[in-house]
Design a protein around this motif. Structure first.
Motif, PDB file in Angstrom:
ATOM      1  N   ARG A   1       2.637   2.125  -3.400  1.00  0.00           N
ATOM      2  CA  ARG A   1       1.353   2.141  -4.683  1.00  0.00           C
ATOM      3  C   ARG A   1       0.930   3.704  -4.438  1.00  0.00           C
ATOM      4  N   GLU A   2       1.085   4.131  -3.138  1.00  0.00           N
ATOM      5  CA  GLU A   2       0.500   5.270  -2.467  1.00  0.00           C
ATOM      6  C   GLU A   2       1.058   6.457  -2.851  1.00  0.00           C
TER       7      GLU A   2
ATOM      8  N   SER B   1       0.191   5.956   5.565  1.00  0.00           N
ATOM      9  CA  SER B   1       0.360   5.629   4.627  1.00  0.00           C
ATOM     10  C   SER B   1       0.551   7.477   3.445  1.00  0.00           C
TER      11      SER B   1
ATOM     12  N   GLY C   1      -1.983   8.270   1.327  1.00  0.00           N
ATOM     13  CA  GLY C   1      -2.856   8.106   0.408  1.00  0.00           C
ATOM     14  C   GLY C   1      -4.338   7.591   1.480  1.00  0.00           C
TER      15      GLY C   1
ATOM     16  N   GLU D   1      -7.127  -1.229   3.890  1.00  0.00           N
ATOM     17  CA  GLU D   1      -8.345  -0.505   4.408  1.00  0.00           C
ATOM     18  C   GLU D   1      -8.908  -1.516   4.511  1.00  0.00           C
TER      19      GLU D   1
ATOM     20  N   SER E   1      -7.534   0.574  -0.099  1.00  0.00           N
ATOM     21  CA  SER E   1      -6.429   0.280  -0.462  1.00  0.00           C
ATOM     22  C   SER E   1      -6.021  -1.276   0.560  1.00  0.00           C
TER      23      SER E   1
ATOM     24  N   THR F   1       0.891  -1.087   0.134  1.00  0.00           N
ATOM     25  CA  THR F   1      -0.166   0.541   0.153  1.00  0.00           C
ATOM     26  C   THR F   1       1.444   0.914   0.305  1.00  0.00           C
TER      27      THR F   1
END
Length: 162
Positions: free
Chosen positions: A77-78, A120, A122, A153, A150, A74
């Motif tokens: 990616r974020e 993170s 994001g 989440e 994510s 995550t």
């Protein structure tokens, strides 16, 4: 183990870890830098011990472990999403992101969920509201950078409600 011994062990462990991290990250090791690092590590250790006393993880350990395991992917990616969003804003495309509400299951720890989500790039936890006191249903108000849910989440015990 006695409560006092647990506190001392926790403080000492956090102090050693934070001091070693500081020592690794400073550019020059001088006596003044070591004193500053020692004091900063002590403040961090006291804060960690205070959080340990206040927030005990509730809910399933498996859920926390799954969210922690999903965190590295995550994060990568974020970070990419954040770089694209910054580039977009700088090129004049406007801001990105949206507000969302995430409702945790009763008994789940809002503190740990907020730490995992906010660690993170994001997600930013704006507010935590809790109904029914400690252990009741909690709702986290978030600002999310991207539209995709994510891994963190998905692993947390709860669901998006908006």
């Amino acid at each position: 183990m006695a409560r006092g011994a647990v506190t001392v062990l926790s403080l000492l462990t956090w102090w050693v870890l934070l001091f070693l991290l500081y020592t690794v990250l400073i550019s020059s090791v001088s006596p003044l830098e070591l004193v500053v690092g020692g004091l900063a590590a002590l403040l961090g250790a006291i804060a960690a011990e205070a959080l340990r006393r206040v927030e005990r993880p509730r809910g399933t350990v498996r859920g926390l472990l799954a969210a922690g395991a999903a965190f590295p992917v995550t994060l990568l990616r974020e970070c990419g999403q954040l770089a694209c969003a910054v580039a977009g804003v700088m090129s004049g495309r406007g801001s990105t992101g949206r507000r969302a509400a995430f409702r945790l299951e009763p008994g789940a720890s809002p503190g740990w969920a907020a730490v995992l989500l906010a660690a993170s790039p994001g997600a930013c936890v704006i507010d935590i509201s809790q109904k029914g006191g400690r252990g009741g249903e909690a709702e986290l108000t978030l600002h999310l950078l991207g539209g995709a849910v994510s891994g963190v989440e998905r692993a947390l015990p709860g669901r998006h409600v908006s």
